[in-house]
Every structure is written in structure tokens, then in C-alpha cells.
Scaffold this motif. Structure first.
Motif, PDB file in Angstrom:
ATOM      1  N   GLY A 276      33.815  52.731  87.651  1.00  0.00           N
ATOM      2  CA  GLY A 276      33.431  53.210  86.321  1.00  0.00           C
ATOM      3  C   GLY A 276      34.371  52.712  85.241  1.00  0.00           C
ATOM      4  O   GLY A 276      33.930  52.213  84.198  1.00  0.00           O
TER       5      GLY A 276
ATOM      6  N   VAL B 258      36.461  50.083  85.306  1.00  0.00           N
ATOM      7  CA  VAL B 258      36.393  48.622  85.124  1.00  0.00           C
ATOM      8  C   VAL B 258      35.131  48.246  84.355  1.00  0.00           C
ATOM      9  O   VAL B 258      35.173  47.458  83.408  1.00  0.00           O
ATOM     10  CB  VAL B 258      36.442  47.910  86.492  1.00  0.00           C
ATOM     11  CG1 VAL B 258      36.208  46.426  86.332  1.00  0.00           C
ATOM     12  CG2 VAL B 258      37.768  48.168  87.168  1.00  0.00           C
ATOM     13  N   MET B 259      34.009  48.859  84.742  1.00  0.00           N
ATOM     14  CA  MET B 259      32.742  48.576  84.060  1.00  0.00           C
ATOM     15  C   MET B 259      32.873  48.940  82.578  1.00  0.00           C
ATOM     16  O   MET B 259      32.476  48.167  81.708  1.00  0.00           O
ATOM     17  CB  MET B 259      31.645  49.413  84.723  1.00  0.00           C
ATOM     18  CG  MET B 259      30.268  49.134  84.211  1.00  0.00           C
ATOM     19  SD  MET B 259      29.520  47.789  85.106  1.00  0.00           S
ATOM     20  CE  MET B 259      27.886  47.779  84.389  1.00  0.00           C
ATOM     21  N   GLY B 260      33.453  50.104  82.315  1.00  0.00           N
ATOM     22  CA  GLY B 260      33.638  50.536  80.933  1.00  0.00           C
ATOM     23  C   GLY B 260      34.452  49.543  80.126  1.00  0.00           C
ATOM     24  O   GLY B 260      34.123  49.225  78.988  1.00  0.00           O
ATOM     25  N   LEU B 261      35.514  49.013  80.744  1.00  0.00           N
ATOM     26  CA  LEU B 261      36.353  48.029  80.054  1.00  0.00           C
ATOM     27  C   LEU B 261      35.587  46.737  79.803  1.00  0.00           C
ATOM     28  O   LEU B 261      35.678  46.143  78.729  1.00  0.00           O
ATOM     29  CB  LEU B 261      37.603  47.720  80.891  1.00  0.00           C
ATOM     30  CG  LEU B 261      38.721  48.744  80.858  1.00  0.00           C
ATOM     31  CD1 LEU B 261      39.866  48.289  81.738  1.00  0.00           C
ATOM     32  CD2 LEU B 261      39.218  48.936  79.431  1.00  0.00           C
TER      33      LEU B 261
ATOM     34  N   TYR C 281      32.404  56.455  72.817  1.00  0.00           N
ATOM     35  CA  TYR C 281      32.072  55.601  73.960  1.00  0.00           C
ATOM     36  C   TYR C 281      32.368  56.336  75.259  1.00  0.00           C
ATOM     37  O   TYR C 281      31.581  56.292  76.213  1.00  0.00           O
ATOM     38  CB  TYR C 281      32.886  54.306  73.869  1.00  0.00           C
ATOM     39  CG  TYR C 281      32.626  53.297  74.966  1.00  0.00           C
ATOM     40  CD1 TYR C 281      31.342  52.993  75.375  1.00  0.00           C
ATOM     41  CD2 TYR C 281      33.683  52.628  75.569  1.00  0.00           C
ATOM     42  CE1 TYR C 281      31.116  52.057  76.369  1.00  0.00           C
ATOM     43  CE2 TYR C 281      33.472  51.693  76.549  1.00  0.00           C
ATOM     44  CZ  TYR C 281      32.194  51.414  76.952  1.00  0.00           C
ATOM     45  OH  TYR C 281      31.975  50.490  77.941  1.00  0.00           O
TER      46      TYR C 281
ATOM     47  N   ASN D 193      29.755  57.253  78.055  1.00  0.00           N
ATOM     48  CA  ASN D 193      29.956  56.840  79.448  1.00  0.00           C
ATOM     49  C   ASN D 193      29.874  58.030  80.389  1.00  0.00           C
ATOM     50  O   ASN D 193      29.322  57.921  81.477  1.00  0.00           O
ATOM     51  CB  ASN D 193      31.314  56.143  79.573  1.00  0.00           C
ATOM     52  CG  ASN D 193      31.348  55.199  80.742  1.00  0.00           C
ATOM     53  OD1 ASN D 193      30.383  55.118  81.504  1.00  0.00           O
ATOM     54  ND2 ASN D 193      32.426  54.486  80.895  1.00  0.00           N
TER      55      ASN D 193
ATOM     56  N   VAL E 139      27.578  53.958  81.491  1.00  0.00           N
ATOM     57  CA  VAL E 139      27.451  52.664  80.824  1.00  0.00           C
ATOM     58  C   VAL E 139      26.568  51.722  81.622  1.00  0.00           C
ATOM     59  O   VAL E 139      25.940  50.811  81.090  1.00  0.00           O
ATOM     60  CB  VAL E 139      28.848  52.072  80.562  1.00  0.00           C
ATOM     61  CG1 VAL E 139      29.532  51.676  81.838  1.00  0.00           C
ATOM     62  CG2 VAL E 139      28.770  50.897  79.614  1.00  0.00           C
TER      63      VAL E 139
END
Lengths: 290, 424
Positions: A116, A118-121, B409, B413, B418
């Protein structure tokens, strides 16, 4: 799916509601599409005005001309910006697709830790306001300027556009991979193929629709990007959006409408490609008949 | 790797092991580790790339908002003397002499212009004081106090000296204070700026308000068409979907240009109104180059981001829910409001958050069609980056905006996820 059509026994009130609903929807669709369509006829205006005149409405052939297209084509700076836009968009798309597809492959493995986060970044370049990204990159390029000159170079713009394009590739390829059957890679491995061969012969053909639509998104993002270009590019890297930006702010001429029409045609082309790909993928998955 | 146990007769107490005699637990852990390593290896290139070219630059920008090396580097002697200064009366001759030396050195190293600009951001008028004095300082003789006050009377103000002292530290908070319309007064207390210089707080407020209007407007416009698209048979909805997706794929600049063409006083919409006789030729309304023009254009540009998540949620609402409600005696509209609409809440949340996040950072559209009262916070960040060159303030404004976006954000999320972001 509920049925939208009006039942035969509908009363007056229901009929009114139904027609009001249809009317509202039509107005919203008009609101969405009219601004795009209205510029197409206006770009063929023979006069340097931004509105329809009487002879245009009467379909007088003298009121229409292609002079703004000729003007666009004969102006050196516009031609140069088209070339620049394509060069920058091509290279940044290539980089974004390579990096993004690899990352999506890793992210969709169940063993990936901190998925989660890493994906967000990786998606964040899409969310962070462009002005902030552009300012950050501006400071970054200035600080490394002694080692590699990036401000005012093609490489600098390409790197920045790659950053902005990768989230789209990650999203589309991850979405395609969510329906991917992992036993296929194992089957490939059992038939004696090494991982690279499995990727190119088994995985890639199956996720190709996702990769291509991600690529098109990345391409459009770069092709349409103006803020980063404003902050870090020099006159040499003038792109179409940058030139349009200058045109709208300084001397607004109908040539911009001609350029806009060309861009609309390009987006129709890209949209059609993506839609065809999506439908093909859905058909293959058995979601659509025929 | 073959993970079959040695024999079926293995007793419970014996440790399970692979064919080559390793404990099974260990072997499994190792394969697990290799797999995890491979996954990380695939993500690593992009993660490194994003970290270097995106996350690090943003940290660099945030650092800009607090760092302040100019004064410390160029007025070291003055700052040293001022350390013992009480800040109430004019400093002693020692401070004047030190300042004269520092200014001469700064002029020699060509840093005087940047130093003057930095001090001028804090107290306007100081630019000419610094550069003017620096030009004359070579010919000055002791006592410097009289000579400098004679050159520029501002040296006789306590405020000038307290500005220099305040900007002495290399890490400062004045940029963030300035970004919320505050600053230090002569006594060193934080206070609101003069009324005519308070612009940022109201600008943040306006940015939030405009984004909220855009979000609500796109919800009201997007809900009916998402419902229509979700209810129609695929054959038709696919066609209508193109009308939503085409704007999504069309250049932002093209759409902004079209809105100028449509809405300006001599534009298409005004022409139609006059032609219809709704109002006279002299009564044409100014619809663009102001806040409402910006809101209209932004709503159209962001509407697809609302329709797509709404559509994908509505697609999953089974019609039997509605039928069940109706068969239990609910009127069609009661069923719609009490069953259908609550089921679309995830879509409403996802679409609204996304539109709002994208709207508060908007730059291009407000810059082109915003006129005076349609400017948003991003426009001022760009102004300070490119025109006034007050990068510290630009970075502080950007830092506050970024903070807001990151919170939203994070909310998005954790509420939506996301990975469920829809792109057509």
C-alpha cells in the motif's frame, strides 16, 4: 442493471420525471462535449474572429478557409514545437512504460512487502499539484546543475515528464494484472522457458492492452504538459502546449483554434485506440458477448 | 524445489525436511525470501527513480521554505555584534562598523543584490538601503554610525536592525508566517500584517471555496449521467461513455481555449443570447476572466473524474435491491432515495475526494481564465517562483498546500484505496 425505459403504465408524474431526467442528462452531455466541438468549425473561419458570423451560419463557402492551418504550418516556431512535443513525449513514454510495467509486475506479486505504501508513493506524482512538482524539480535541477546540466535541456524535460507519466502506467498495468492467472507463468516455466522468455512469450502478450493504454496515457500527459515546461525548459524546448499558453496569454490568434482542432483529432484517435483495446480485453475475458 | 516429506511414516516429533535433508521450515522461508527479493527488485528501479526525481526534489523545496543562508553568510560580523544587542535602542558604533565591513565584502563578492532582495522581502524598502549604502561604504570613515545614517536614514531605525537580526539564523520560520499573513514586529512579537498586505489566508480560503463549488457542481452534474450510463444496456452506454472520455483525453489547454471562445463577451454564448433576444447587444455579460468562468471551466474539466468512479460503483448495485424494496411496498422514488443512493456513497466519496484534491492544486485554468478574482493558491506560488523570485515564500505556500493534499490523499487511500483509481 435496472431498466431506464419508461413502463407502459407510468403516470403523468413519472413521465415528467423521466423526461426531466433525459433533459438533464442531455444538457450535461452537451456541457461536456460542446466546448470541444465548437472550436472545430471556428478554426475554419476566414475572419480573425472567435465567433460565428452570419455568412458562416449560412454555410457560405467564402466564409470558410484553411488560412489558420496554413499559418500554423508556415510558422517556424509552431513546426518546431510539434517536433519537440513528439520527441519529448516519445522518450518520456518509453521510459515511463519500462519503469512502470516492471514496478506493476512487482506490485502485483503477493510477496511484495509494504504494498500500500509503495503504491501510494508511486501514484503520488499524479496527485501532487503540478506547481509543487515543477518547483521541486526546478530546485533539484539547479542543485545538480554543476554535475549534469538539466535545466533547459531535452533530458531535463524528458525526465520530469517520465515522473508525471509513470503513475498512469502503474495504474493501468496493475489493473490488467489483477485478472492475470499466475499458473500460466508456472506452466511456461515447466515447459522449460527461462523467466525472461516467460515474460516476453506469456506475460507480455496478455498484459499488452494494459501496457498500451498506460503508454497512451503517459504520452498524452507529456504531450499536454505545460507547467513543468514553463519552469525548467528554455526556448529551445518549446512544446505545443507551451506555445499555446503563450498564444492565449499574449496575442490570441485563430491559429490556436487550428492547433486545438488538430489536438482534438489526435485525442479522438488515441481514445479510439484505448477503447478498442479495452473492448478486446473485455471480450477475451468473456465480459462482452461477440 | 521438492517439498514432499521424506516418508509418510515420519513421526510427529521428527522435523519435516526436504529431500536434500534441510528442515522444511527453513527451506520454505528461503524460497519466500527469494520471492520477496525478486518482487522488490522489480519495483526498485521505479521507486529509486521516483525517489530521486520526485520525492527528493519536493523535500528540497520544503527545505527551501525554512533555510536562510544569505544573511548568515554575508553579514557574519554584524550578526555577531548584534547577538548582545537588546533590540530596544539603536545598536552601538561596533555594530555599524561591522555592518559597513560586511556590506563592503558582500559588494565585492557580488552577493549584495541577493542579500538586499532577501531583506527587502521581510521589510520593504530595505533593498535600496542595502545596495545604496554598499556603494558608498568604501569612502566612509569612522564613526560609521553617523556616516551610515547620513547615507540612508533607515539605519537610524531600530526596525532595520531587528530585521537583520531576525534573519540571522540559517533556519527560520518567517516564510511560513508570511504565508499566513503574519510577521514579527519591532519588539519581536508575531502579529498580523497590515490590512492591505493580508492576501494569503483569504486566498487559501478562496481556493478551498472554489474547489468545493467545483466538487459539488460536478457531483450534481455527474450523478445523473453516471446513473444513465450504468442503467443503459452496454451497447448504448459504451457510445455515451465516449462523450465522457473524449474530454478526459483532450488537452487541458484546448478545453480552456474553448471556454474562452464560448464565454467571452464577444463569444458564442453571448452571441446566442443576443440572437435569441434574451438581452440587448450592450448588455453582454462578462462570463470569463473571473471566478465564475474559472469554476465553469474547471467543472467541465474535472467532471470525468467524478463520473468514472460513480459509474463503476453504480454498475455493481444489483437491481434486485430496488425490486425488493418496491415489493416491500416502497414507492419507486422512496426506494431510489433510501436504497439506491446510499449504495452509491462509496462512489460519491471517491469521486468527490478525487475532484477536490485535483481542484485545489489547479494552476493552468485559473491562470488563463481566472482574471483578477479567479486566481488560486497555485497561481501565487508560480508568481513567487517566476516573477518576484521570493522562493522561500513560494516554498512555504507550496508546503502548506502540499500538507493539505497529502492529508486528503491519505484519506482517499484509506477510504477508497489508490489501486482502485479508475482511468476510463
Amino acid at each position: 442493471m435496472s431498466n431506464i425505459s419508461l413502463p407502459k403504465h407510468a403516470g403523468l408524474v413519472e413521465k415528467c420525471w423521466h423526461y426531466a431526467f433525459v433533459l438533464i442528462c442531455s444538457v450535461v452531455f452537451l456541457f461536456l462535449i460542446a466546448p470541444i466541438l465548437v472550436i472545430i468549425p471556428l478554426s475554419f473561419n476566414a475572419e480573425p474572429y472567435f465567433t460565428f458570423n452570419e455568412s458562416m451560419l449560412a454555410f457560405d463557402s467564402n466564409a470558410y478557409s484553411t488560412r489558420w492551418y496554413e499559418d500554423f504550418w508556415s510558422t517556424e516556431i509552431w513546426r518546431q514545437s510539434i517536433v519537440n512535443s513528439f520527441i519529448i513525449a516519445f522518450w518520456s513514454t518509453l521510459m515511463a512504460v519500462t519503469l512502470g510495467t516492471l514496478a506493476a509486475l512487482g506490485l502485483s506479486r503477493s510477496e511484495m512487502p509494504c504494498k500500500g505504501l509503495v503504491m501510494g508513493l508511486l501514484i503520488s506524482p499524479m496527485i501532487v499539484p503540478l506547481v509543487i512538482t515543477a518547483a521541486g524539480i526546478f530546485f533539484f535541477y539547479a542543485s545538480v546543475g554543476d554535475f549534469i546540466p538539466l535545466t533547459g535541456t531535452y533530458l531535463g524535460v524528458i525526465i520530469a515528464h517520465t515522473v508525471l507519466g509513470t503513475p498512469f502506467v502503474v495504474i493501468t498495468v496493475t489493473a490488467t494484472l489483477s485478472g492475470f492467472d499466475n499458473s500460466l507463468t508456472r506452466a511456461g516455466a515447466m515447459c522449460g522457458a527461462d523467466p525472461t522468455r516467460v515474460f516476453f512469450k506469456v506475460v507480455l502478450p496478455l498484459i499488452l492492452p494494459g501496457v498500451i493504454s498506460g503508454a497512451l496515457f503517459a504520452f498524452v500527459t507529456s504531450f499536454d504538459e505545460v507547467v513543468v515546461v514553463l519552469f525548467i525548459a528554455s526556448v529551445e524546448q518549446q512544446t505545443i502546449p507551451r506555445q499555446m499558453w503563450a498564444g492565449i496569454r499574449e496575442q490570441i490568434s485563430p491559429t490556436i483554434l487550428a492547433v486545438a482542432t488538430i489536438l482534438v483529432c489526435i485525442s479522438i484517435l488515441l481514445l479510439t485506440t484505448v477503447e478498442l483495446l479495452r473492448r478486446r480485453a473485455e471480450r477475451l475475458r468473456g465480459m462482452l458477448p461477440g | 524445489m521438492d517439498m514432499a516429506p521424506k516418508t509418510l511414516e515420519t513421526s510427529r516429533s521428527e522435523i519435516l525436511s526436504t529431500v536434500d535433508g534441510q528442515p522444511l521450515k527453513k527451506a520454505l522461508a528461503r524460497t519466500e525470501r527469494t520471492k520477496r527479493f525478486k518482487a522488490i527488485l522489480l519495483v526498485a528501479p521505479l521507486l529509486t527513480f521516483i525517489t530521486v526525481t520526485f520525492l527528493y526534489p519536493i523535500c528540497l523545496m520544503l527545505f527551501r521554505s525554512v533555510e536562510n543562508p544569505l544573511v548568515a553568510e554575508n553579514m557574519p560580523q554584524t550578526l555577531e555584534v548584534l547577538q548582545k544587542w537588546d533590540g530596544k535602542s539603536l545598536p552601538s558604533e561596533l555594530a555599524f562598523a561591522a555592518a559597513a565591513k560586511d556590506l563592503a565584502a558582500a559588494r565585492k563578492s557580488k552577493m549584495i543584490g541577493r542579500l538586499a532582495t532577501r531583506l527587502n522581502f521581510e521589510t520593504s524598502g530595505l533593498r535600496s538601503v542595502i545596495t545604496g549604502t554598499a556603494r558608498k561604504v568604501k569612502k566612509m570613515e569612522a564613526p560609521f554610525k553617523e556616516a551610515m545614517i547620513q547615507a540612508r536614514s533607515q539605519w537610524g531605525d531600530v526596525a532595520t536592525w531587528s530585521t537583520i537580526k531576525r534573519l540571522g539564523p540559517t533556519i527560520i520560520d518567517v516564510n511560513y508566517l508570511a504565508a499566513v499573513d503574519r510577521g514579527y514586529n519591532v519588539k519581536g512579537e508575531i502579529e498580523l500584517r497590515d490590512e492591505d498586505r493580508r492576501i494569503y489566508v483569504s486566498l487559501f480560503g478562496r481556493t478551498l471555496l472554489m474547489s468545493l463549488i467545483v466538487t459539488v457542481a460536478s457531483l450534481f452534474l455527474g450523478f445523473p449521467i453516471a446513473y444513465l450510463l450504468a442503467s443503459l444496456p452496454l451497447k448504448y452506454s459504451n457510445l455515451l461513455m465516449i462523450l465522457v472520455l473524449l474530454p478526459f483525453w483532450t488537452s487541458l489547454l484546448v478545453r480552456t481555449t474553448s471556454w474562452i471562445v464560448l464565454l467571452q463577451t464577444q463569444g458564442v454564448l453571448n452571441d446566442v443570447m443576443v440572437w435569441l433576444g434574451l438581452f440587448e447587444d450592450e448588455q453582454r455579460v462578462q462570463l470569463i476572466f473571473n471566478a465564475q468562468g474559472t469554476v465553469i471551466a474547471m467543472t467541465q474539466i474535472l467532471l470525468p473524474f467524478m463520473v468514472l468512479p460513480l459509474y463503476s460503483v453504480m454498475k455493481t448495485i444489483h437491481p434486485s435491491y430496488m425490486r425488493a424494496a418496491e415489493s416491500l411496498g416502497a414507492h419507486r422514488y422512496t426506494a431510489y432515495w433510501r436504497i439506491y443512493v446510499p449504495n452509491t456513497l462509496p462512489g460519491i466519496g471517491a469521486g468527490s475526494l478525487l475532484v477536490f484534491i485535483l481542484a485545489i492544486g489547479y494552476y493552468i485554468t485559473p491562470a488563463l481564465v481566472g482574471g483578477q478574482d479567479g486566481q488560486m493558491i497555485s497561481n501565487l506560488i508560480a508568481f513567487h517562483m517566476q516573477k518576484s523570485l521570493n522562493w522561500g515564500l513560494a516554498a512555504a505556500l507550496g508546503g502548506i498546500l502540499l500538507g493539505g493534499v497529502v492529508i486528503l490523499y491519505w484519506l482517499y487511500n484509506s477510504l477508497v484505496g489508490v489501486e482502485r483509481l479508475k482511468l476510463g
